[in-house]
Design a protein around this motif. Structure first.
Motif, PDB file in Angstrom:
ATOM      1  N   PRO A 110       0.719  -1.297  -0.213  1.00 62.29           N
ATOM      2  CA  PRO A 110      -0.212  -0.070  -0.176  1.00 62.29           C
ATOM      3  C   PRO A 110       0.879   1.376   0.115  1.00 62.29           C
ATOM      4  O   PRO A 110       1.970   1.197   0.725  1.00 62.29           O
ATOM      5  CB  PRO A 110      -0.974   0.263   1.264  1.00 62.29           C
ATOM      6  N   VAL A 111       0.306   2.295  -0.594  1.00 63.45           N
ATOM      7  CA  VAL A 111       1.167   3.554  -0.781  1.00 63.45           C
ATOM      8  C   VAL A 111       0.466   4.641   0.022  1.00 63.45           C
ATOM      9  O   VAL A 111      -0.547   4.745   0.274  1.00 63.45           O
ATOM     10  CB  VAL A 111       0.957   4.265  -2.229  1.00 63.45           C
ATOM     11  N   ILE A 146      10.417   4.872  -1.160  1.00 66.28           N
ATOM     12  CA  ILE A 146      10.770   4.251  -0.115  1.00 66.28           C
ATOM     13  C   ILE A 146       9.726   2.859   0.075  1.00 66.28           C
ATOM     14  O   ILE A 146       8.644   3.270   0.334  1.00 66.28           O
ATOM     15  CB  ILE A 146      10.926   4.966   1.163  1.00 66.28           C
ATOM     16  N   ASP A 147      10.191   1.761  -0.076  1.00 69.77           N
ATOM     17  CA  ASP A 147       9.465   0.427   0.205  1.00 69.77           C
ATOM     18  C   ASP A 147       9.794  -0.005   1.523  1.00 69.77           C
ATOM     19  O   ASP A 147      10.882  -0.640   1.312  1.00 69.77           O
ATOM     20  CB  ASP A 147       9.522  -0.282  -1.206  1.00 69.77           C
ATOM     21  N   GLY A 170       4.758  -0.392   3.540  1.00 75.14           N
ATOM     22  CA  GLY A 170       4.192   0.579   3.029  1.00 75.14           C
ATOM     23  C   GLY A 170       5.021   1.129   1.852  1.00 75.14           C
ATOM     24  O   GLY A 170       6.389   1.004   2.076  1.00 75.14           O
ATOM     25  N   ARG A 171       4.471   2.030   0.964  1.00 76.21           N
ATOM     26  CA  ARG A 171       5.407   2.775   0.017  1.00 76.21           C
ATOM     27  C   ARG A 171       5.247   4.190   0.503  1.00 76.21           C
ATOM     28  O   ARG A 171       4.234   4.783   0.543  1.00 76.21           O
ATOM     29  CB  ARG A 171       4.786   2.542  -1.149  1.00 76.21           C
ATOM     30  N   HIS A 216      13.174  -3.595   6.665  1.00 76.84           N
ATOM     31  CA  HIS A 216      13.553  -3.702   5.325  1.00 76.84           C
ATOM     32  C   HIS A 216      13.366  -2.105   4.718  1.00 76.84           C
ATOM     33  O   HIS A 216      12.191  -1.749   4.990  1.00 76.84           O
ATOM     34  CB  HIS A 216      12.848  -4.553   4.759  1.00 76.84           C
ATOM     35  N   PHE A 217      14.288  -1.789   3.760  1.00 76.82           N
ATOM     36  CA  PHE A 217      13.955  -0.799   3.098  1.00 76.82           C
ATOM     37  C   PHE A 217      14.424  -0.753   1.760  1.00 76.82           C
ATOM     38  O   PHE A 217      15.513  -1.538   1.329  1.00 76.82           O
ATOM     39  CB  PHE A 217      14.741   0.514   3.468  1.00 76.82           C
ATOM     40  N   ARG A 218      13.511  -0.529   0.523  1.00 76.01           N
ATOM     41  CA  ARG A 218      14.164  -0.701  -0.823  1.00 76.01           C
ATOM     42  C   ARG A 218      13.674   0.803  -1.432  1.00 76.01           C
ATOM     43  O   ARG A 218      12.673   1.188  -1.110  1.00 76.01           O
ATOM     44  CB  ARG A 218      13.361  -1.837  -1.445  1.00 76.01           C
ATOM     45  N   PHE A 219      14.845   1.258  -1.883  1.00 75.66           N
ATOM     46  CA  PHE A 219      14.700   2.558  -2.518  1.00 75.66           C
ATOM     47  C   PHE A 219      14.699   2.465  -4.180  1.00 75.66           C
ATOM     48  O   PHE A 219      15.721   1.994  -4.485  1.00 75.66           O
ATOM     49  CB  PHE A 219      15.925   3.452  -1.936  1.00 75.66           C
ATOM     50  N   PHE A 220      13.849   3.285  -4.778  1.00 77.80           N
ATOM     51  CA  PHE A 220      13.937   3.478  -6.223  1.00 77.80           C
ATOM     52  C   PHE A 220      13.373   4.642  -6.698  1.00 77.80           C
ATOM     53  O   PHE A 220      12.522   5.213  -6.084  1.00 77.80           O
ATOM     54  CB  PHE A 220      13.630   2.062  -6.901  1.00 77.80           C
TER      55      PHE A 220
END
Ligand code: BEZ
Ligand code: FE
Length: 287
Positions: A110-111, A146-147, A170-171, A216-220
């Motif tokens: 979810p955003v 940021i996920d 969340g995003r 956790h963090f995923r950045f793009f």
């Protein structure tokens, strides 16, 4: 069979690879055959041990579903995922280091707007995540996605409890100052799914299945080189023995407790809360 005649088998397999049309496929296949044959020579398996090995890999495959990727767990627990990571992502100087993606990433996260709570009322110690994203010169990076995701206080991810409910993930998007923030609960250490063949392997190897608590963090985004990482909770008992070898010292942070009076004005809280305050340094995308 003598050593000389068993070498013939290896040479013959290698010779049949030489016409592979793709150079990369040829060199990978050659390396696979060389290392596999050397491994077999070293361990000298009995026929029943080799059958057991094939049975193990068969069970790993049969265990895989869209929600459960046992091969990722196998790669992670043998240190292969972190070795591939180490060879691909060498942090140059100040850039935030990477670590494993893990099997609980989902694409329908979810955003949210910055500052909201993602805990869906789950019990636990309240956590405020106050993040900032900058480039290597300290300039804020705006509009980065940021996920984030984390375990609950019993050590489970949402996808382990429900097919459709999404929480503790969340995003977000970094604002004009490169900042992002959200409210959550403190994550807890947890065992990786260990009710399948990888769990049996860990047991046979005399290893525990636990990961230290982390977020956790995923950045793009268009402007940045993507980064997959976690932040680990300082003091966790499993920091030195993570089942998947994902801990890097630079990714360990204190999640200190704060008094309610220190909460941001737009989000009053009534009891002490933990805070993760962290700047992430990303590389600008190559253009
Ligand atoms: C995780 O952090 O979610 C994870 C990583 C590797 C294996 C299992 C779980
Ligand atoms: Fe995790």
């Amino acid at each position: 069979m003598s050593e000389a005649s068993s070498q013939w088998i290896t040479d013959e397999v290698l010779s049949r690879l030489k016409d592979a049309p793709n150079e990369r496929v040829r060199s990978i296949s050659e390396a696979l055959v060389r290392h596999l044959h050397a491994f077999i020579r070293e361990i000298e398996p009995t026929m029943s041990e080799w059958e057991a090995a094939i049975g193990f890999l068969t069970t790993v495959g049969q265990m895989c579903t869209p929600e459960r990727q046992e091969f990722i767990l196998l790669s992670d627990t043998l240190g292969a995922s972190m070795l591939v990571d180490a060879l691909n992502y060498q942090s140059a100087g100040s850039e935030t280091e990477s670590t494993v993606l893990g099997p609980f990433y989902v694409s329908d996260t979810p955003v949210f707007e910055n500052g909201v709570a993602i805990d869906a009322g789950m019990p636990g110690v309240t956590l405020y995540v106050d993040g900032k994203i900058v480039d290597e010169f300290g300039n804020p990076l705006v509009g980065v996605t940021i996920d984030t995701r984390q375990s609950d206080s019993d050590g489970f991810y949402d996808v382990q409890r429900s097919e459709s409910l999404r929480y503790l993930r969340g995003r977000f998007t970094s604002d004009s100052n490169g900042r992002f923030s959200f409210w959550s609960i403190l994550p807890s250490s947890y065992p990786i799914p260990d009710d399948g063949p990888v769990g049996a392997m860990l047991k046979a190897q005399g290893r525990h299945p636990y990961r230290p608590a982390h977020v956790h963090f995923r950045f793009f985004g268009d402007e940045v080189t993507p980064l997959v990482t976690h932040i680990f909770v300082a003091g966790d008992q499993y920091l030195e023995s993570d089942a998947v070898f994902g801990v890097k010292d630079s990714l360990v942070e204190r999640f200190d407790l704060h008094d309610p009076a220190e909460a941001p004005a737009d989000h009053p809280v009534t009891s002490q809360f933990a805070q993760l305050k962290r700047t992430f340094v990303l590389k600008r995308a190559d253009r």
